[in-house]
Scaffold this motif. Structure first.
Motif, PDB file in Angstrom:
ATOM      1  N   THR A  38       0.855  -1.190   0.000  1.00 28.38           N
ATOM      2  CA  THR A  38       0.000   0.000   0.000  1.00 28.38           C
ATOM      3  C   THR A  38       0.893   1.242   0.000  1.00 28.38           C
ATOM      4  O   THR A  38       1.736   1.406   0.884  1.00 28.38           O
ATOM      5  CB  THR A  38      -0.913   0.012   1.235  1.00 28.38           C
ATOM      6  N   ILE A  39       0.691   2.086  -0.995  1.00 27.89           N
ATOM      7  CA  ILE A  39       1.520   3.291  -1.150  1.00 27.89           C
ATOM      8  C   ILE A  39       0.648   4.516  -0.941  1.00 27.89           C
ATOM      9  O   ILE A  39      -0.401   4.669  -1.576  1.00 27.89           O
ATOM     10  CB  ILE A  39       2.175   3.343  -2.544  1.00 27.89           C
ATOM     11  N   THR A  40       1.078   5.394  -0.058  1.00 27.53           N
ATOM     12  CA  THR A  40       0.392   6.669   0.187  1.00 27.53           C
ATOM     13  C   THR A  40       1.410   7.789   0.023  1.00 27.53           C
ATOM     14  O   THR A  40       2.478   7.753   0.641  1.00 27.53           O
ATOM     15  CB  THR A  40      -0.208   6.721   1.597  1.00 27.53           C
ATOM     16  N   ALA A  41       1.082   8.775  -0.817  1.00 28.33           N
ATOM     17  CA  ALA A  41       2.005   9.881  -1.094  1.00 28.33           C
ATOM     18  C   ALA A  41       1.413  11.196  -0.610  1.00 28.33           C
ATOM     19  O   ALA A  41       0.247  11.495  -0.884  1.00 28.33           O
ATOM     20  CB  ALA A  41       2.307   9.955  -2.589  1.00 28.33           C
ATOM     21  N   ILE A  42       2.206  11.953   0.126  1.00 30.57           N
ATOM     22  CA  ILE A  42       1.841  13.310   0.536  1.00 30.57           C
ATOM     23  C   ILE A  42       2.754  14.263  -0.230  1.00 30.57           C
ATOM     24  O   ILE A  42       3.954  14.349   0.050  1.00 30.57           O
ATOM     25  CB  ILE A  42       1.987  13.512   2.049  1.00 30.57           C
ATOM     26  N   ASN A  43       2.191  14.951  -1.219  1.00 35.19           N
ATOM     27  CA  ASN A  43       2.974  15.812  -2.094  1.00 35.19           C
ATOM     28  C   ASN A  43       2.925  17.262  -1.616  1.00 35.19           C
ATOM     29  O   ASN A  43       2.115  17.614  -0.748  1.00 35.19           O
ATOM     30  CB  ASN A  43       2.439  15.710  -3.522  1.00 35.19           C
ATOM     31  N   PRO A  44       3.768  18.159  -2.166  1.00 38.43           N
ATOM     32  CA  PRO A  44       3.711  19.576  -1.786  1.00 38.43           C
ATOM     33  C   PRO A  44       2.315  20.160  -1.979  1.00 38.43           C
ATOM     34  O   PRO A  44       1.537  19.691  -2.815  1.00 38.43           O
ATOM     35  CB  PRO A  44       4.739  20.233  -2.716  1.00 38.43           C
ATOM     36  N   ALA A  45       2.004  21.200  -1.202  1.00 33.46           N
ATOM     37  CA  ALA A  45       0.649  21.762  -1.194  1.00 33.46           C
ATOM     38  C   ALA A  45       0.286  22.420  -2.525  1.00 33.46           C
ATOM     39  O   ALA A  45      -0.876  22.446  -2.902  1.00 33.46           O
ATOM     40  CB  ALA A  45       0.513  22.775  -0.054  1.00 33.46           C
ATOM     41  N   ARG A  46       1.241  22.956  -3.239  1.00 29.41           N
ATOM     42  CA  ARG A  46       0.952  23.612  -4.522  1.00 29.41           C
ATOM     43  C   ARG A  46       1.793  22.967  -5.613  1.00 29.41           C
ATOM     44  O   ARG A  46       2.839  22.358  -5.350  1.00 29.41           O
ATOM     45  CB  ARG A  46       1.241  25.116  -4.449  1.00 29.41           C
ATOM     46  N   VAL A 145       8.723  -2.045  -6.339  1.00 25.45           N
ATOM     47  CA  VAL A 145       7.471  -1.282  -6.328  1.00 25.45           C
ATOM     48  C   VAL A 145       7.746   0.105  -6.903  1.00 25.45           C
ATOM     49  O   VAL A 145       8.781   0.720  -6.601  1.00 25.45           O
ATOM     50  CB  VAL A 145       6.907  -1.175  -4.894  1.00 25.45           C
ATOM     51  N   ARG A 146       6.855   0.587  -7.697  1.00 26.03           N
ATOM     52  CA  ARG A 146       6.990   1.913  -8.321  1.00 26.03           C
ATOM     53  C   ARG A 146       6.261   2.970  -7.500  1.00 26.03           C
ATOM     54  O   ARG A 146       5.058   2.856  -7.256  1.00 26.03           O
ATOM     55  CB  ARG A 146       6.436   1.890  -9.737  1.00 26.03           C
ATOM     56  N   ILE A 147       6.998   3.994  -7.092  1.00 25.82           N
ATOM     57  CA  ILE A 147       6.389   5.167  -6.443  1.00 25.82           C
ATOM     58  C   ILE A 147       6.013   6.139  -7.552  1.00 25.82           C
ATOM     59  O   ILE A 147       6.878   6.538  -8.345  1.00 25.82           O
ATOM     60  CB  ILE A 147       7.368   5.814  -5.452  1.00 25.82           C
ATOM     61  N   PRO A 148       4.759   6.540  -7.653  1.00 21.19           N
ATOM     62  CA  PRO A 148       4.327   7.346  -8.811  1.00 21.19           C
ATOM     63  C   PRO A 148       4.990   8.719  -8.850  1.00 21.19           C
ATOM     64  O   PRO A 148       5.432   9.260  -7.838  1.00 21.19           O
ATOM     65  CB  PRO A 148       2.810   7.457  -8.616  1.00 21.19           C
ATOM     66  N   SER A 149       5.051   9.267 -10.045  1.00 17.88           N
ATOM     67  CA  SER A 149       5.611  10.614 -10.234  1.00 17.88           C
ATOM     68  C   SER A 149       4.597  11.666  -9.795  1.00 17.88           C
ATOM     69  O   SER A 149       3.422  11.361  -9.520  1.00 17.88           O
ATOM     70  CB  SER A 149       5.988  10.817 -11.702  1.00 17.88           C
ATOM     71  N   TRP A 150       5.049  12.927  -9.766  1.00 16.45           N
ATOM     72  CA  TRP A 150       4.156  14.042  -9.385  1.00 16.45           C
ATOM     73  C   TRP A 150       4.485  15.233 -10.260  1.00 16.45           C
ATOM     74  O   TRP A 150       5.634  15.694 -10.314  1.00 16.45           O
ATOM     75  CB  TRP A 150       4.345  14.384  -7.909  1.00 16.45           C
ATOM     76  N   ASN A 151       3.484  15.743 -10.964  1.00 11.79           N
ATOM     77  CA  ASN A 151       3.679  16.828 -11.920  1.00 11.79           C
ATOM     78  C   ASN A 151       3.591  18.188 -11.240  1.00 11.79           C
ATOM     79  O   ASN A 151       2.755  18.409 -10.356  1.00 11.79           O
ATOM     80  CB  ASN A 151       2.629  16.740 -13.033  1.00 11.79           C
ATOM     81  N   PHE A 152       4.440  19.104 -11.682  1.00  7.53           N
ATOM     82  CA  PHE A 152       4.381  20.491 -11.218  1.00  7.53           C
ATOM     83  C   PHE A 152       4.978  21.383 -12.296  1.00  7.53           C
ATOM     84  O   PHE A 152       5.411  20.894 -13.352  1.00  7.53           O
ATOM     85  CB  PHE A 152       5.118  20.655  -9.880  1.00  7.53           C
ATOM     86  N   ARG A 153       5.007  22.680 -12.051  1.00  9.07           N
ATOM     87  CA  ARG A 153       5.519  23.623 -13.042  1.00  9.07           C
ATOM     88  C   ARG A 153       6.575  24.528 -12.424  1.00  9.07           C
ATOM     89  O   ARG A 153       6.428  24.977 -11.284  1.00  9.07           O
ATOM     90  CB  ARG A 153       4.381  24.470 -13.617  1.00  9.07           C
TER      91      ARG A 153
END
Length: 316
Positions: A38-46, A145-153
């Protein structure tokens, strides 16, 4: 309906095949007999407004059966430049921190990954925190196990040319908030000063026994003197109230200013007024020919009783 030429159709199929191969290359194959993680990701707020040099932190929680353990050698190594299709993304792993716990038959791994941006552009540039791969072993198995990517600008440090603000606004950016903590502290301080000031005025001007030293003999006498009339019976009552106040305050009957000041030195500033009070008392009760009396005895008695009350409360 017109059909696509054969050449165009072949180009379309080739593009779809290339896209599928690229996706398959980025995502490792999973087998059905791998244990669930089980993978849970907490990403930056913006996800917008980052510049070169900024650090982004994400927290990944991985839960797996206690039969399996995460291999530390598979963790991302700080300092490594991230690449995609053999091209540098301008993102480097800044720090990697792992903590482990055990609960309800599961190993819980908390991975805190920090990335630093090393690229910039004259316009907003879409990018992503790349996927990470960690390995587990146990029970005779080895799997990843692959930890998913996270898109930002990534935003430019400076804007070139004119900018239309209405077109530049992003629904993901959120409003720009101004901290009002300083104003709140100033408001609290102002209300505190106001409360203390009102309490002081209440203590000085109050006639009721709400606070310590507000229910003394002269406070009671002052309330009674204010209610007496200005005629002779009223004057006699006012003087009697003050005589009783001096008696209770000194603990005995007193008949002169010197005697009162000897027992209660705090009344020394009112020595002349106390002497005049006893002269007025003698004129009202015994010798009406006494001349050294105030022009308005009733008003003077009210003022005198208030000054005695202030001395009683410790105010000069």
């Amino acid at each position: 309906m017109r059909t696509l030429p054969r050449f165009h159709l072949l180009l379309l199929l080739a593009a779809m095949l290339a896209s599928s191969l690229a996706w398959a290359k980025d995502t490792p194959a999973q087998t059905s007999d791998d244990p669930p993680v089980t993978i849970t990701a907490i990403n930056p707020a913006r996800d917008v407004g980052y510049h070169v040099g900024d650090i982004l932190t994400r927290t990944i929680t991985l839960k797996v059966s206690d039969q399996y353990r995460l291999l530390p050698t598979s963790l991302p190594i700080p300092g490594n430049q991230k690449r995609r299709q053999n091209k540098e993304q301008g993102i480097e792993i800044y720090a990697s921190k792992l903590s482990e716990s055990h609960k309800n038959g599961q190993n819980i791994y908390t991975l805190e990954l920090s990335y630093q941006v090393f690229t910039s552009s004259i316009v907003a540039k879409p990018t992503a925190l790349p996927p990470e791969f960690v390995k587990f072993s146990g029970n005779g198995k080895l799997f990843q196990v692959r930890i998913p990517s996270w898109n930002f600008r990534i935003s430019p440090l400076a804007v070139y040319g004119s900018v239309n603000i209405s077109k530049d606004m992003s629904p993901f950016r959120g409003p720009l908030l101004i901290s009002d903590s300083k104003h709140q502290h100033a408001l609290i301080a102002a209300f505190t000063v106001l409360g203390v000031s009102l309490l002081g005025l209440l203590y000085i001007l109050g006639n009721h026994a709400w606070l310590p030293k507000m229910g003394g003999p002269f406070a009671k006498a002052y309330r009674k003197v204010r209610k007496t009339s200005a005629d002779t019976p009223g004057l006699e009552n006012a003087i009697n109230h003050l005589h009783q106040a001096f008696k209770h305050s000194c603990g005995q009957s007193v008949f002169s200013a010197e005697e009162i000041i000897q027992i209660k030195p705090a009344f020394a500033p009112l020595a002349d007024d106390i002497t005049r009070f006893f002269l007025l008392s003698r004129a009202i009760f015994f010798d009406s020919s006494e001349q050294n009396i105030p022009a308005d005895p009733h008003l003077w008695l009210r003022q005198f009783s208030r000054r005695c009350r202030d001395i009683e409360r410790g105010m000069k």
